[in-house]
Scaffold this motif. Structure first.
Motif, mmCIF file in Angstrom:
data_model
loop_
_atom_site.group_PDB
_atom_site.id
_atom_site.type_symbol
_atom_site.label_atom_id
_atom_site.label_comp_id
_atom_site.label_asym_id
_atom_site.label_seq_id
_atom_site.Cartn_x
_atom_site.Cartn_y
_atom_site.Cartn_z
ATOM 1 N N PHE A 264 0.809 -1.220 0.000
ATOM 2 C CA PHE A 264 0.000 0.000 0.000
ATOM 3 C C PHE A 264 0.844 1.272 0.000
ATOM 4 C CE2 PHE A 264 -2.497 -3.482 1.737
ATOM 5 C CZ PHE A 264 -3.483 -3.535 0.765
ATOM 6 N N GLY A 265 1.794 1.297 -0.955
ATOM 7 C CA GLY A 265 2.442 2.550 -1.309
ATOM 8 C C GLY A 265 3.752 2.873 -0.616
ATOM 9 N N ARG A 266 4.155 2.078 0.335
ATOM 10 C CA ARG A 266 5.350 2.402 1.119
ATOM 11 C C ARG A 266 6.598 2.571 0.246
ATOM 12 N NH1 ARG A 266 6.415 5.103 4.955
ATOM 13 N NH2 ARG A 266 4.437 4.456 5.847
ATOM 14 N N VAL A 267 6.674 1.818 -0.879
ATOM 15 C CA VAL A 267 7.892 1.880 -1.705
ATOM 16 C C VAL A 267 7.621 2.512 -3.083
ATOM 17 C CG1 VAL A 267 9.037 -0.015 -0.488
ATOM 18 C CG2 VAL A 267 7.653 -0.531 -2.488
ATOM 19 N N GLY A 268 6.518 3.243 -3.191
ATOM 20 C CA GLY A 268 6.288 3.998 -4.423
ATOM 21 C C GLY A 268 5.448 3.286 -5.464
ATOM 22 N N LYS A 269 5.046 2.080 -5.186
ATOM 23 C CA LYS A 269 4.093 1.323 -6.017
ATOM 24 C C LYS A 269 3.107 0.726 -5.028
ATOM 25 C CE LYS A 269 6.252 0.972 -10.162
ATOM 26 N NZ LYS A 269 5.731 1.336 -11.460
ATOM 27 N N PRO A 270 1.979 0.197 -5.504
ATOM 28 C CA PRO A 270 1.078 -0.425 -4.525
ATOM 29 C C PRO A 270 1.809 -1.470 -3.684
ATOM 30 C CG PRO A 270 -0.033 -0.186 -6.631
ATOM 31 C CD PRO A 270 1.383 0.272 -6.844
ATOM 32 N N PHE A 271 2.642 -2.292 -4.324
ATOM 33 C CA PHE A 271 3.342 -3.360 -3.593
ATOM 34 C C PHE A 271 4.815 -3.407 -4.014
ATOM 35 C CE2 PHE A 271 -1.136 -4.432 -3.926
ATOM 36 C CZ PHE A 271 -1.443 -4.512 -2.577
ATOM 37 N N ALA A 272 5.660 -3.886 -3.110
ATOM 38 C CA ALA A 272 7.092 -3.955 -3.418
ATOM 39 C C ALA A 272 7.346 -4.899 -4.585
ATOM 40 C CB ALA A 272 7.860 -4.425 -2.183
ATOM 41 N N SER A 273 6.529 -5.917 -4.703
ATOM 42 C CA SER A 273 6.716 -6.868 -5.799
ATOM 43 C C SER A 273 6.671 -6.149 -7.147
ATOM 44 C CB SER A 273 5.668 -7.981 -5.677
ATOM 45 O OG SER A 273 4.784 -7.975 -6.729
ATOM 46 N N GLN A 274 5.822 -5.105 -7.236
ATOM 47 C CA GLN A 274 5.762 -4.328 -8.488
ATOM 48 C C GLN A 274 6.983 -3.417 -8.609
ATOM 49 O OE1 GLN A 274 2.083 -3.079 -6.993
ATOM 50 N NE2 GLN A 274 0.820 -4.272 -8.407
ATOM 51 N N ALA A 275 7.424 -2.858 -7.482
ATOM 52 C CA ALA A 275 8.615 -1.998 -7.535
ATOM 53 C C ALA A 275 9.835 -2.797 -7.966
ATOM 54 C CB ALA A 275 8.853 -1.357 -6.168
ATOM 55 N N PHE A 276 9.914 -4.063 -7.531
ATOM 56 C CA PHE A 276 11.098 -4.879 -7.824
ATOM 57 C C PHE A 276 10.872 -5.798 -9.026
ATOM 58 C CE2 PHE A 276 11.843 -4.521 -2.997
ATOM 59 C CZ PHE A 276 12.515 -3.321 -3.173
ATOM 60 N N ASP A 277 9.666 -5.735 -9.592
ATOM 61 C CA ASP A 277 9.339 -6.525 -10.773
ATOM 62 C C ASP A 277 9.567 -8.030 -10.558
ATOM 63 O OD1 ASP A 277 8.423 -6.928 -13.311
ATOM 64 O OD2 ASP A 277 10.372 -6.607 -14.271
ATOM 65 N N VAL A 278 9.142 -8.499 -9.406
ATOM 66 C CA VAL A 278 9.204 -9.934 -9.111
ATOM 67 C C VAL A 278 7.840 -10.312 -8.525
ATOM 68 C CG1 VAL A 278 10.324 -11.750 -7.751
ATOM 69 C CG2 VAL A 278 11.668 -9.806 -8.575
ATOM 70 N N THR A 279 7.168 -11.255 -9.156
ATOM 71 C CA THR A 279 5.811 -11.592 -8.710
ATOM 72 C C THR A 279 5.829 -12.886 -7.912
ATOM 73 O OG1 THR A 279 4.952 -10.542 -10.697
ATOM 74 C CG2 THR A 279 3.436 -11.982 -9.508
ATOM 75 N N PRO A 280 5.379 -12.820 -6.673
ATOM 76 C CA PRO A 280 5.313 -14.052 -5.865
ATOM 77 C C PRO A 280 4.052 -14.834 -6.222
ATOM 78 C CG PRO A 280 4.463 -12.219 -4.603
ATOM 79 C CD PRO A 280 4.864 -11.648 -5.943
ATOM 80 N N ASP A 281 3.866 -15.983 -5.579
ATOM 81 C CA ASP A 281 2.643 -16.775 -5.776
ATOM 82 C C ASP A 281 1.584 -16.404 -4.750
ATOM 83 O OD1 ASP A 281 3.721 -18.645 -7.861
ATOM 84 O OD2 ASP A 281 5.173 -18.972 -6.247
ATOM 85 N N LEU A 282 2.063 -15.992 -3.576
ATOM 86 C CA LEU A 282 1.165 -15.558 -2.501
ATOM 87 C C LEU A 282 1.764 -14.297 -1.887
ATOM 88 C CD1 LEU A 282 0.780 -19.077 -0.880
ATOM 89 C CD2 LEU A 282 -1.202 -17.708 -1.568
ATOM 90 N N MET A 283 0.887 -13.397 -1.454
ATOM 91 C CA MET A 283 1.390 -12.156 -0.873
ATOM 92 C C MET A 283 0.551 -11.851 0.368
ATOM 93 S SD MET A 283 1.643 -8.524 -2.864
ATOM 94 C CE MET A 283 -0.081 -8.088 -2.853
#
Ligand code: PLP
Length: 445
Positions: A264-283
């Motif tokens: 929820f925005g702490r790292v400049g995108k909704p989620f860190a996974s989007q900021a780091f371009d790595v998608t987990p299976d569960l979040m």
């Protein structure tokens, strides 16, 4: 303004509340009582203004006292205060899940509601085991966590976590079959990195060794925080999370990102996974989901995981798991109003536009006495202080207390001071947090 504050309880009145994660005796001898909050500020019971440098506890991302959230909660309480989510439903739970799916990382479009980060973590671990079983791989029951990880305080989260004080007393009661990756904090190689550290992507290769030891066929999931908060802000080296993802894919192991603080925005995108371009299976998420206004968490599961459960007779319950307050209507109303505020005010990306100003501000602490390292990413910052000989944590605690005396709330873990202000922060408040911390560090022996 002071007239509106509730009176501070007399010292004797503090006895009954056994405070969580608190030095109870120290606190009750010198209480720090917060009585009111608005925007970037708290006010103490005595009426002293405190600038909030940690968004409460990493949760009040839109700042305090948001009228929109209060109104939505009040309205929902007047309409329907509670409805069960077991074999029943209510519309705003579905509306909220749909809204969350829209901002989720790719594919993570199935949402399971909980009441906290700890519950989100235990839910994700259980889903991982049940998922493999549903696919005919019921022997995959092990988890790999990481040193210095924090995943809440349930038995599952504690077991995969890696903070020794949270574990040592409960050692005999840990989940069996859990192993840990090495943490990624390396001051020798990475001190004063700006943003993500360059050195250390290879630390992810330790996962291959653990897989060689236990065999992939026994491992259900790897769980890590993209950025660890509670252990004192530990950042992933560049390329590290991608490497973890590749290894998990190669061995058919699920990857869980615990985004309870990074969501929820702490790292400049909704989620860190989007900021780091790595998608987990569960979040796993919680905290910022309702701006801290009501307890709520959510596990985001990849569609493929949900689909694997949707088999067998249609009247059979697919996952024997849930909480009385899963998708609590009042919490759903708070979360919907929170998402509306985040969207309207651009808060899910605001940390990105403030990141370089924030970085320069926190790195101005470099060179002060006892400062061993400064770390930052998005609107997260930390200063690691040199421990006093034989008294780990003493300097950090003193700095935290003195900052509070001077009207700034920061967070202390051992000798690390962490900062994670509400995402509505303005330049002058960034300056005040860092200047106050800097002068306290300078004056603390
Ligand atoms: C990464 C992470 N996971 C889980 C939790 C636990 O959340 P809660 O305290 O809501 O149970 C936290 C809390 O700080 C956290 O930082």
């Amino acid at each position: 303004m002071n007239a509106a504050l509730s009176p501070a309880p007399a010292h004797g009145d503090l006895d009954a509340f056994w405070m969580p994660f608190t030095a109870n005796r120290q606190f009750k001898a010198n209480p720090r009582l917060l009585a009111r909050a608005e925007g970037m500020y708290y006010w103490t019971a005595e009426g002293r203004e405190i600038l909030d440098g940690v968004a409460g506890l990493w949760c009040v991302n839109a700042g305090h006292g948001r009228r929109e959230i209060t109104e939505a909660v009040t309205k929902q309480l007047g309409t329907m205060e509670y409805a069960p989510a077991f074999q029943m439903g209510h519309p705003i739970a579905f509306e909220l899940a749909n809204r969350l799916a829209k901002i989720a990382p790719p594919g993570l479009e199935r949402i399971f509601f909980t009441n906290s980060g700890s519950e989100s973590v235990d839910t994700a671990l259980k889903i991982a085991i049940a998922y493999h079983r549903a696919r005919g791989a019921g022997q995959r029951v092990r988890f790999i966590g990481r040193e210095k990880g924090y995943h809440g305080v349930g038995f599952g989260g504690m077991s995969v976590g890696g903070m020794v004080n949270n574990r040592k007393v409960f050692g005999a009661s840990m989940l069996p079959g859990v192993d840990h990756l090495p943490h990624t904090l390396d001051i020798e190689n990475n001190a004063f990195s700006r943003g993500l550290p360059q050195w250390g992507a290879h630390l992810a290769d330790a996962l291959e060794r653990l897989i060689a030891l236990h065999d992939a066929s026994t491992i259900a999931a790897v769980i890590v925080e993209p950025i660890a908060g509670s252990a004192g802000v530990v950042l992933p080296p560049i390329g590290y999370l991608k490497r973890l993802r590749e290894i998990c894919d190669k061995h058919d192991i699920l990857l869980i990102f615990d985004e309870v603080i990074t969501g929820f925005g702490r790292v400049g995108k909704p989620f860190a996974s989007q900021a780091f371009d790595v998608t987990p299976d569960l979040m796993t998420t919680a905290k910022g989901l309702t701006n801290g206004a009501l307890p709520m968490g959510a596990v985001f599961a990849h569609r493929k995981i949900y689909d694997a459960f949707m088999q067998g007779p249609e009247n059979a319950i697919e996952l024997f798991h849930g909480y009385t307050y899963s998708a609590h209507p009042v919490a759903c109303a708070a979360a919907l109003a929170t998402l509306e505020v985040y969207t309207k005010e651009g808060l899910l990306s605001r940390a990105a536009s403030l990141a370089s100003e924030w970085e320069n501000a926190v790195h101005s602490l470099r060179g002060l006495p006892h400062v061993l390292d400064v770390r930052n990413y998005g609107l997260i910052g930390a200063a690691e202080l040199e421990p006093r000989a034989g008294k780990p944590g003493a300097r950090g605690f003193e700095v935290f207390l003195e900052c509070f005396e001077r009207g700034v709330m920061v967070r202390q873990t051992g000798d690390t001071i962490a900062m994670s202000p509400p995402l509505i922060i303005e330049s002058k408040q960034i300056a005040r947090i860092v200047e106050t911390l800097g002068s306290v560090i300078r004056e603390t022996a």
